[in-house]
Scaffold this motif. Sequence first.
Motif, PDB file in Angstrom:
ATOM      1  N   SER A 459      -9.511   6.707 -37.073  1.00 52.10           N
ATOM      2  CA  SER A 459      -9.987   5.691 -36.137  1.00 52.10           C
ATOM      3  C   SER A 459      -8.861   4.816 -35.598  1.00 52.10           C
ATOM      4  CB  SER A 459     -11.035   4.795 -36.822  1.00 52.10           C
ATOM      5  OG  SER A 459     -10.460   4.112 -37.930  1.00 52.10           O
ATOM      6  N   ASP A 462      -7.370   7.365 -32.720  1.00 53.25           N
ATOM      7  CA  ASP A 462      -8.166   8.040 -31.687  1.00 53.25           C
ATOM      8  C   ASP A 462      -8.914   7.111 -30.750  1.00 53.25           C
ATOM      9  OD1 ASP A 462     -10.318   7.130 -33.182  1.00 53.25           O
ATOM     10  OD2 ASP A 462     -10.874   9.097 -33.978  1.00 53.25           O
ATOM     11  N   THR A 464     -11.110   4.778 -31.617  1.00 53.90           N
ATOM     12  CA  THR A 464     -12.372   4.304 -32.166  1.00 53.90           C
ATOM     13  C   THR A 464     -12.284   2.852 -32.592  1.00 53.90           C
ATOM     14  OG1 THR A 464     -12.836   6.535 -32.983  1.00 53.90           O
ATOM     15  CG2 THR A 464     -14.151   4.744 -33.908  1.00 53.90           C
ATOM     16  N   TYR A 465     -11.191   2.492 -33.221  1.00 51.80           N
ATOM     17  CA  TYR A 465     -11.013   1.121 -33.694  1.00 51.80           C
ATOM     18  C   TYR A 465     -10.430   0.257 -32.582  1.00 51.80           C
ATOM     19  CZ  TYR A 465      -9.264  -2.876 -36.336  1.00 51.80           C
ATOM     20  OH  TYR A 465      -9.001  -4.145 -36.782  1.00 51.80           O
ATOM     21  N   GLU A 466     -11.001  -0.926 -32.364  1.00 50.76           N
ATOM     22  CA  GLU A 466     -10.467  -1.861 -31.379  1.00 50.76           C
ATOM     23  C   GLU A 466      -9.410  -2.737 -32.045  1.00 50.76           C
ATOM     24  OE1 GLU A 466     -11.810  -5.214 -28.060  1.00 50.76           O
ATOM     25  OE2 GLU A 466     -13.331  -4.260 -29.336  1.00 50.76           O
TER      26      GLU A 466
END
Length: 483
Positions: A459, A462, A464-466
């Motif tokens: 994450s 890619d 997915t994580y902010e």
Amino acid sequence: MFSKILALALGVLTLADAHQVPLRAGSDVDVSTPTGAQDATIFSLVYGIPLTQYVIFADSIANKSSGQWTTNSILHETTLANATYRAIVRPNVDTLYSESLIDLSVNDVVATMPAVEGRFFVWPFYDVYGNNFCNIGTATSSRAGKYLVKYSPANPGCIASDTGEYAGTINMPTPYGAAVLRIEVDNTTDADYVVSSIQRTFTIVPQAVDRPQVAPALTRSLLNDGLDVNDIPLYIMQLTARIAPFNLPEESKDVAWVTSVLQLAGISDGPYSQPSGVDLPTAYSAALAEINSIETRGFFTSFGNGWSALRADVSGDFHGHYNVRAFVALEGYMQLNITEALYPLYEVDQTFFSNQSYTVEFYGKPQVLAFWSLTIYDEQGYMVPNDLNRYSLNNRGSMTYPNGTLISETPADSGARFYMLLQSTDYPASPEWESNWLPTPADGKVFNFLMRFYRPENSLFDGTYEYPKVTAVEVNPPIPSAL
């Protein structure tokens, strides 16, 4: 960026319009003209800069050993890195270090790794240029036992074994190198336990072998004596002339052309001989420009909100990317491979001054298999002195959410927001911020900060994580309401 700051600290002007030399195989360096020698010198300076950091590391070990020069042994740090730590730039304060200076010119080395359960640790091995060519430890699920460390330039890396006397073989690409064991600790009490019960069970000892000597013995005199340390470009060339001929490129395909370019620049088997017509100060400025140019040449991957990191293929083990290798040597020598740690940087061309406060807003916990942290550094890349002796905030300490709940007591995938305050020691944090305050230098000085994600999950790569948002704020702003 940090490397620009270091260049200015050395009293050298980085030239924006300096000539840039290709730093990959197939270089178009002209080998027949004085211009070719100048270009070759630019390359050689870039190539040799990591060696200056190796000397700093080596001398630091000697200073911590009561002035005794030691190789092929292990020095266990018994306290966490603090504002006096100088072995490497941008150290972490999440792990205890154990440092080794490795010399395979005559002997092999045997590294013994114990079984350590329930705790992250990594034992990285580096060549003399800072390439992290092998890691054993938690992330690689390495078998406990003895590892034979030997000079094997044709096949560098780790080779695991399930049988026999050794749990594996560590093939070093250069006869000189280093190892810097990192063992996770939670707090001072935990550090005391690691020192007394775990750290000392890691050992490194020399082992005699029947083979020709492959390089001069690695000594304090070799790395320090007779070098013009007050003339930085000349010093780099002299040091490279001593070390590089016996410590060839990690990439075997680069050996021939790198050797020929170094020779053109006056570096071969012996003292540095400056070619006629070479202007060293100008070459050094051009070398620094080449190193700094990686910021705009596609070597960084953007993660959003101003955060980015070096691409996976140029992180930790740099292979033929000699400009990136030099960049990291100045920015954080002995970087780990990206499988072990991800190092996101915020706004790579941004300079921060401590007469301005900042908040760092996290949109939930970063997802890691080990732990994460954010650390403050001064202009030279060292810890910022402060009365709290606090240099980092992480997912295991006393940091809280806006409602007062400890971040360490929530699930690893918690999406709740939390905040850090980056603020000068000139303005102590208000009580509501104290647990989440990271002190920056006094008197408006330059500082920078770095995140570390140990054993990062997908994450973090890619999208997915902010990633956190950094905002300039007033001194001791109100803490945002819980979200």
